[in-house]
Design a protein around this motif. Structure first.
Motif, PDB file in Angstrom:
ATOM      1  N   PHE A  91      12.491 -42.312 -10.850  1.00 35.63           N
ATOM      2  CA  PHE A  91      11.769 -41.066 -10.592  1.00 35.63           C
ATOM      3  C   PHE A  91      12.708 -39.862 -10.646  1.00 35.63           C
ATOM      4  N   ILE A 131      16.175 -42.223  -7.022  1.00 34.67           N
ATOM      5  CA  ILE A 131      14.914 -42.594  -6.382  1.00 34.67           C
ATOM      6  C   ILE A 131      14.126 -43.404  -7.400  1.00 34.67           C
ATOM      7  N   LYS A 132      13.786 -44.620  -7.036  1.00 33.55           N
ATOM      8  CA  LYS A 132      13.045 -45.511  -7.917  1.00 33.55           C
ATOM      9  C   LYS A 132      11.591 -45.608  -7.459  1.00 33.55           C
ATOM     10  N   ILE A 133      10.712 -45.899  -8.398  1.00 35.69           N
ATOM     11  CA  ILE A 133       9.306 -46.159  -8.098  1.00 35.69           C
ATOM     12  C   ILE A 133       9.021 -47.633  -8.350  1.00 35.69           C
ATOM     13  N   PHE A 154       8.205 -45.610  -3.166  1.00 32.73           N
ATOM     14  CA  PHE A 154       9.384 -44.882  -3.621  1.00 32.73           C
ATOM     15  C   PHE A 154      10.603 -45.383  -2.855  1.00 32.73           C
ATOM     16  N   ARG A 205       2.024 -47.040  -5.274  1.00 31.75           N
ATOM     17  CA  ARG A 205       3.459 -46.961  -5.547  1.00 31.75           C
ATOM     18  C   ARG A 205       4.260 -46.962  -4.248  1.00 31.75           C
ATOM     19  N   ASP A 207       5.204 -39.947 -12.561  1.00 30.66           N
ATOM     20  CA  ASP A 207       6.276 -40.895 -12.289  1.00 30.66           C
ATOM     21  C   ASP A 207       7.659 -40.323 -12.570  1.00 30.66           C
TER      22      ASP A 207
END
Length: 486
Positions: free
Chosen positions: A78, A65-67, A57, A55, A131
């Motif tokens: 996230f 905050i995206k994964i 981040f 992953r 996640d």
């Protein structure tokens, strides 16, 4: 070595050509940029938890905050928090606890919409779903808050150190509070905030975060440890204007600081691991880069400041750089020719640069690699504004393009795919190990004699850490192997 590389298993000997990490006299050739994520909202940083190869981040300025799942390309959310949106405010930094795998803690650096902005360093935990962050109020802990006098120069980077004997020490970059020349409302006189040890503004901070309790203390070798308030014991370095993007070299432990300049100079500073306790003063507001700040003709104090001011390792005139963005020393697996090279950029002139640094007074071999990474040829992606760099667990470097809402990875034009080791048990199976592009498949071929053509042996899946392995259960006395990709 690249695709099609051959290695031999013959009388137990393996022959390989090793990569060289020495400084190069010219720009590293054969570089490209691969777009790994798009459709983002103002991405400003990327990082990963320790040991997470699957992953990436991605921090968005607007508070999310995206994964990015590196195997599938799927992007999910996230964490979302409410942040200030005026000036240079927003969600600016993210760091995962070195013990994240066991304690699930991570830290964010953001500016809340209070007054002219309130900087907050906040501790969160991951939920039972890896996640998703846990947003239960009882699990959220605010470590530091700081009122900002203006809405710019917030700094924003945070990170844990890879240095020996520096375990769980969190580093926090803060700007001088904004305005211009570190002066005006909320700026200490004489000398400005960056020179004053009674404010956290214009500094690099260092605190020790306990991996079990999550509370923080002051490391005993911090320069102002044990001194009474109002002196700030969290201070580790002084004399910074706006250290927006910084990063440790995971190979040497050097800390590279990209300090955005005022109107004359941009600079990259280095803090050496030989002085773990810090205390260096990088000169702002008296100095800008290698020169005296034109606004202040005489240094304060004069004639010899204590501590002495530290020169940057690279100083740029405004004709070359206008908004310096600190980056990382490349320690990845895919581009051997880039090993040990510092990659950074400029948000204002929209460029990606490199230089080499061996620990001396100044860096060398300054190069512009923008054209390699982002050619204007049909099908190429043009670079918008590189506002941050980041690393994954393999040490590969990423670029955040805030204007295009995209994240790019620096890659070799020809993938680095090779066999790295062949071992054979006495009278039994042979194990072929190698390096490839993560989440792809390579093809193993073999022949029992070099006078015969190679034939298909087996596909092998490359894992997230870039390695692959094949077990040959019935090898003859001697066999030759090669790997082909794609």
């Amino acid at each position: 070595m690249t695709q099609g590389t051959k290695l031999r298993l013959f009388y137990g000997a393996v022959f390989a050509l090793l990569g060289n990490s020495a400084a190069f006299a010219q720009a590293v050739p054969g570089l490209d940029a691969l777009r790994v994520a798009t459709g983002l909202t103002q991405p400003v940083f990327v990082t990963v938890p320790p040991g997470d190869y699957n992953r990436l981040f991605i921090v968005e300025l607007t508070g999310a905050i995206k994964i990015l799942n590196l195997q599938t390309g799927v992007i999910s959310t996230f964490l979302s928090i409410t942040v200030g949106t005026t000036g240079e405010q927003g969600l600016l930094g993210l760091a995962f606890d070195p013990s994240y795998a066991t304690n699930g803690r991570f830290y964010v650096h953001y500016v809340a919409n209070i007054g002219q902005g309130e900087t907050r360093i906040v501790q969160y935990q991951v939920s039972a779903n890896p996640d998703l962050a846990d947003t239960t109020p009882a699990t959220i802990k605010t470590l530091l808050t700081l009122a900002q006098p203006q809405t710019n120069h917030n700094g924003g980077w945070i990170g844990f150190s890879p240095r020996p004997n520096d375990d769980h020490n969190l580093y926090i970059a803060l700007g001088d509070g904004g305005n211009g020349d570190d002066a005006g409302t909320g700026h200490h006189e004489p000398g400005g905030n960056a020179q004053w040890n009674q404010t956290l503004l214009g500094k690099m901070l260092r605190i020790h975060v306990d991996p079990a309790s999550g509370t923080y203390t002051i490391p005993a070798d911090n320069p102002f440890f044990g001194q009474a308030a109002p002196i700030k014991q969290e201070i580790w370095l002084l004399g910074l204007r706006n250290p927006f993007r910084d990063g440790f070299d995971r190979g040497t432990g050097r800390l590279f600081i990209g300090d955005v300049g005022q109107s004359s100079r941009e600079e990259i500073d280095v803090q050496q691991p030989s002085n773990p306790g810090g205390g260096e003063n990088y000169g702002w507001r008296d100095r800008e880069g290698l020169i005296q700040n034109p606004t202040y003709a005489t240094a304060t104090p004069t004639p010899t400041p204590v501590p002495a001011r530290i020169d940057p390792v690279m100083d740029f005139t405004r004709s070359v750089a206008t908004t310096i963005i600190g980056g990382y020393v490349y320690r990845g697996k895919q581009i051997p020719a880039l090993l040990g090279t510092y990659v950074f950029g400029d948000d204002g002139v929209k460029k990606i640069y490199t230089f080499n640094y061996n620990g001396g007074a100044f860096a060398s071999n300054f190069q512009d690699i923008t054209g390699q990474l982002f050619p204007t040829a049909v099908g190429g992606f043009l670079l918008g504004a590189p506002v941050a760099f980041g690393e994954d667990s393999n040490g590969e470097i990423y670029i955040c393009d805030i204007n295009n809402g995209a994240v790019f990875r620096i890659v070799p034009a020809t993938p680095n795919v090779k066999i790295t080791l062949i071992t054979k048990a006495p009278g039994g199976l042979a194990t072929v190990q190698g390096l490839g592009v993560p989440f792809t498949t390579v093809t193993l071929q073999s022949t029992d004699s070099l006078v015969q053509p190679f034939s298909f042996l087996s596909p092998a899946s490359v894992s997230g850490d870039g390695t692959f392995q094949y077990i040959d259960n019935t090898p003859p006395a001697s066999r030759f192997y090669r790997v082909v990709y794609p």
